[in-house]
Motif scaffolding. Structure first.
Motif, PDB file in Angstrom:
ATOM      1  N   PHE A 154       0.833  -1.207   0.000  1.00  0.00           N
ATOM      2  CA  PHE A 154       0.000   0.000   0.000  1.00  0.00           C
ATOM      3  C   PHE A 154       0.871   1.261   0.000  1.00  0.00           C
ATOM      4  O   PHE A 154       0.620   2.209  -0.746  1.00  0.00           O
ATOM      5  CB  PHE A 154      -0.915  -0.014   1.226  1.00  0.00           C
ATOM      6  CG  PHE A 154      -1.782   1.194   1.353  1.00  0.00           C
ATOM      7  CD1 PHE A 154      -2.906   1.363   0.560  1.00  0.00           C
ATOM      8  CD2 PHE A 154      -1.465   2.199   2.272  1.00  0.00           C
ATOM      9  CE1 PHE A 154      -3.704   2.487   0.672  1.00  0.00           C
ATOM     10  CE2 PHE A 154      -2.254   3.329   2.390  1.00  0.00           C
ATOM     11  CZ  PHE A 154      -3.377   3.468   1.589  1.00  0.00           C
ATOM     12  N   THR A 155       1.912   1.264   0.820  1.00  0.00           N
ATOM     13  CA  THR A 155       2.802   2.430   0.877  1.00  0.00           C
ATOM     14  C   THR A 155       3.520   2.644  -0.451  1.00  0.00           C
ATOM     15  O   THR A 155       3.656   3.782  -0.919  1.00  0.00           O
ATOM     16  CB  THR A 155       3.834   2.244   2.002  1.00  0.00           C
ATOM     17  OG1 THR A 155       3.155   1.971   3.238  1.00  0.00           O
ATOM     18  CG2 THR A 155       4.690   3.485   2.165  1.00  0.00           C
ATOM     19  N   SER A 156       3.972   1.558  -1.080  1.00  0.00           N
ATOM     20  CA  SER A 156       4.666   1.673  -2.368  1.00  0.00           C
ATOM     21  C   SER A 156       3.747   2.229  -3.443  1.00  0.00           C
ATOM     22  O   SER A 156       4.159   3.067  -4.256  1.00  0.00           O
ATOM     23  CB  SER A 156       5.203   0.303  -2.789  1.00  0.00           C
ATOM     24  OG  SER A 156       6.126  -0.191  -1.843  1.00  0.00           O
ATOM     25  N   VAL A 157       2.499   1.770  -3.454  1.00  0.00           N
ATOM     26  CA  VAL A 157       1.545   2.273  -4.454  1.00  0.00           C
ATOM     27  C   VAL A 157       1.286   3.762  -4.246  1.00  0.00           C
ATOM     28  O   VAL A 157       1.283   4.556  -5.207  1.00  0.00           O
ATOM     29  CB  VAL A 157       0.231   1.465  -4.383  1.00  0.00           C
ATOM     30  CG1 VAL A 157      -0.844   2.126  -5.243  1.00  0.00           C
ATOM     31  CG2 VAL A 157       0.457   0.041  -4.844  1.00  0.00           C
ATOM     32  N   ILE A 158       1.077   4.167  -2.995  1.00  0.00           N
ATOM     33  CA  ILE A 158       0.830   5.581  -2.707  1.00  0.00           C
ATOM     34  C   ILE A 158       2.033   6.436  -3.112  1.00  0.00           C
ATOM     35  O   ILE A 158       1.886   7.497  -3.739  1.00  0.00           O
ATOM     36  CB  ILE A 158       0.511   5.781  -1.210  1.00  0.00           C
ATOM     37  CG1 ILE A 158      -0.820   5.105  -0.852  1.00  0.00           C
ATOM     38  CG2 ILE A 158       0.449   7.257  -0.858  1.00  0.00           C
ATOM     39  CD1 ILE A 158      -2.011   5.681  -1.576  1.00  0.00           C
ATOM     40  N   SER A 169       2.063   9.227  -6.096  1.00  0.00           N
ATOM     41  CA  SER A 169       2.417  10.601  -5.710  1.00  0.00           C
ATOM     42  C   SER A 169       3.624  11.108  -6.495  1.00  0.00           C
ATOM     43  O   SER A 169       3.626  12.244  -6.994  1.00  0.00           O
ATOM     44  CB  SER A 169       2.697  10.665  -4.199  1.00  0.00           C
ATOM     45  OG  SER A 169       1.583  10.245  -3.453  1.00  0.00           O
ATOM     46  N   LEU A 170       4.651  10.265  -6.614  1.00  0.00           N
ATOM     47  CA  LEU A 170       5.848  10.681  -7.347  1.00  0.00           C
ATOM     48  C   LEU A 170       5.559  10.867  -8.827  1.00  0.00           C
ATOM     49  O   LEU A 170       6.076  11.797  -9.460  1.00  0.00           O
ATOM     50  CB  LEU A 170       6.953   9.636  -7.149  1.00  0.00           C
ATOM     51  CG  LEU A 170       7.585   9.605  -5.754  1.00  0.00           C
ATOM     52  CD1 LEU A 170       8.520   8.413  -5.638  1.00  0.00           C
ATOM     53  CD2 LEU A 170       8.343  10.889  -5.477  1.00  0.00           C
ATOM     54  N   PHE A 171       4.749   9.975  -9.397  1.00  0.00           N
ATOM     55  CA  PHE A 171       4.394  10.103 -10.815  1.00  0.00           C
ATOM     56  C   PHE A 171       3.645  11.408 -11.060  1.00  0.00           C
ATOM     57  O   PHE A 171       3.936  12.148 -12.013  1.00  0.00           O
ATOM     58  CB  PHE A 171       3.550   8.908 -11.239  1.00  0.00           C
ATOM     59  CG  PHE A 171       3.115   8.947 -12.675  1.00  0.00           C
ATOM     60  CD1 PHE A 171       4.016   8.683 -13.690  1.00  0.00           C
ATOM     61  CD2 PHE A 171       1.808   9.274 -12.996  1.00  0.00           C
ATOM     62  CE1 PHE A 171       3.611   8.736 -15.023  1.00  0.00           C
ATOM     63  CE2 PHE A 171       1.401   9.319 -14.323  1.00  0.00           C
ATOM     64  CZ  PHE A 171       2.304   9.049 -15.340  1.00  0.00           C
ATOM     65  N   ALA A 215      13.726   4.192  -0.246  1.00  0.00           N
ATOM     66  CA  ALA A 215      13.644   4.596   1.161  1.00  0.00           C
ATOM     67  C   ALA A 215      12.248   4.349   1.728  1.00  0.00           C
ATOM     68  O   ALA A 215      12.092   3.869   2.859  1.00  0.00           O
ATOM     69  CB  ALA A 215      14.022   6.071   1.304  1.00  0.00           C
ATOM     70  N   GLY A 216      11.221   4.665   0.926  1.00  0.00           N
ATOM     71  CA  GLY A 216       9.856   4.439   1.386  1.00  0.00           C
ATOM     72  C   GLY A 216       9.545   2.965   1.563  1.00  0.00           C
ATOM     73  O   GLY A 216       8.874   2.574   2.526  1.00  0.00           O
ATOM     74  N   GLY A 217      10.034   2.133   0.612  1.00  0.00           N
ATOM     75  CA  GLY A 217       9.812   0.694   0.750  1.00  0.00           C
ATOM     76  C   GLY A 217      10.493   0.124   1.980  1.00  0.00           C
ATOM     77  O   GLY A 217       9.905  -0.694   2.703  1.00  0.00           O
ATOM     78  N   LEU A 218      11.733   0.568   2.221  1.00  0.00           N
ATOM     79  CA  LEU A 218      12.443   0.094   3.407  1.00  0.00           C
ATOM     80  C   LEU A 218      11.750   0.568   4.684  1.00  0.00           C
ATOM     81  O   LEU A 218      11.580  -0.212   5.644  1.00  0.00           O
ATOM     82  CB  LEU A 218      13.892   0.597   3.368  1.00  0.00           C
ATOM     83  CG  LEU A 218      14.790   0.184   4.553  1.00  0.00           C
ATOM     84  CD1 LEU A 218      14.905  -1.330   4.627  1.00  0.00           C
ATOM     85  CD2 LEU A 218      16.166   0.819   4.422  1.00  0.00           C
ATOM     86  N   SER A 219      11.339   1.836   4.693  1.00  0.00           N
ATOM     87  CA  SER A 219      10.656   2.374   5.881  1.00  0.00           C
ATOM     88  C   SER A 219       9.332   1.662   6.130  1.00  0.00           C
ATOM     89  O   SER A 219       8.995   1.326   7.277  1.00  0.00           O
ATOM     90  CB  SER A 219      10.407   3.873   5.704  1.00  0.00           C
ATOM     91  OG  SER A 219      11.622   4.575   5.533  1.00  0.00           O
ATOM     92  N   SER A 220       8.579   1.418   5.044  1.00  0.00           N
ATOM     93  CA  SER A 220       7.295   0.731   5.220  1.00  0.00           C
ATOM     94  C   SER A 220       7.491  -0.706   5.673  1.00  0.00           C
ATOM     95  O   SER A 220       6.696  -1.232   6.466  1.00  0.00           O
ATOM     96  CB  SER A 220       6.518   0.764   3.900  1.00  0.00           C
ATOM     97  OG  SER A 220       7.226   0.069   2.883  1.00  0.00           O
TER      98      SER A 220
END
Length: 301
Positions: free
Chosen positions: A17-21, A25-27, A182-187
């Motif tokens: 879910f975090t990766s998709v968000i 957002s980045l796109f 970074a987001g994937g690791l944090s999530s």
């Protein structure tokens, strides 16, 4: 599909879910950044063209007024060789091309140029701009003492604009990769912080359902997971107290049953004695005598 998502472990759901968000957002941010940069770059090119169109006519007004073709061609060639433009064109008051930086040997034609015709219709200091995939074309009318004497146009390449857009895309891809990593690791770390205590709680609940009735969860934090563990301990304590009370109640009932049974047995013995003995003499009465005689008779057979 829904069942497959439902059956995924919690840590994977959170990370996914975090990766998709983050990806969406980045796109979206990248698209907005590219559009803004293109708009700023186009505006810069237009301003650059306007500044040059406002300054160049001052050096050729006399030549344009008297239609001095050699001088006009020389000015056009010098401006073209400056590297600021791909093309510089000078028109007369009818929109006919008099000088072109791309054609040194150009001879004026009797037919006006369509773009030149548009330029000579402009009011003073009004800039006409045309955009194409590869070029920006801009032009202005030239006035001398409020009299229109011709027009000029410049053509600027949009290669720098495309190069800046490509650079932004590349930078955005790199930044997106870093942010996603970074987001994937944090999530993933966050998911472990949530799922590990829940898995531990599940394991301890299974052990408690077996023989370890006195097992309790170790509270390592005061967040929602810690509150859940505290509630689990309270539930386990309540269940243990309830079972202890039930055991005590069962033991008490068993003791009361035994005491009542003993009382009934003693009462039965007492009634039997009263039925077979004389209340005054305490010796066997006739009923008891006949019972003994009957027993002896039956035994002698």
């Amino acid at each position: 599909m829904k069942r497959w998502l439902r059956n995924l472990p919690l840590r994977i759901k959170i990370a996914l879910f975090t990766s998709v968000i983050l990806s969406v957002s980045l796109f979206t941010l990248t698209l907005i950044t590219i559009q803004l940069e293109e708009a700023y770059s186009k505006n810069d090119l237009e301003e650059q063209a306007k500044i040059l169109l406002n300054t160049l006519p001052y050096s050729l007004r006399d030549e344009l007024y008297f239609i001095e073709l050699d001088e006009l061609k020389e000015v056009a060639i010098k401006v073209g060789q400056s590297g600021q433009f791909e093309r510089f064109v000078i028109y007369d008051r009818d929109g006919i091309i008099l000088a072109d930086s791309e054609n040194k040997n150009l001879m004026p034609s009797e037919d006006p140029d369509p773009f030149g015709q548009e330029l000579v219709k402009l009011i003073a200091d009004k800039t006409h701009i045309q955009w194409s995939d590869k070029h920006l074309r801009a032009g202005q009318s030239v006035f001398l003492n409020k009299e229109r004497i011709g027009a000029v146009s410049v053509t600027i390449s949009t290669k720098t604009l495309k190069a800046r857009s490509q650079a932004i895309v590349q930078q955005s891809i790199i930044i997106s990769f870093l942010v996603l990593s970074a987001g994937g690791l944090s999530s993933f770390i966050l998911a472990r912080q949530i799922s590990n205590p829940l898995l531990k709680l599940k394991q301890e609940a299974n052990e408690m359902a077996g023989d370890k009735k006195d097992l309790r969860v170790k509270i390592a934090a005061t967040d929602e997971i810690g509150e859940l563990g505290l509630a689990f301990n309270e539930m386990a304590e309540s269940i243990e107290n309830r079972e202890r009370e039930l055991r005590e109640l069962t033991a008490s009932l068993e003791q009361k049953v035994e005491e009542r049974t003993e009382e009934l047995r003693l009462r039965n013995v007492e009634l039997t004695q009263m039925a077979t003995t004389d209340p005054l003499t305490k010796i066997n009465n006739r009923r008891r005598f006949f019972e003994l005689a009957s027993n002896e008779y039956e035994r002698s057979k």
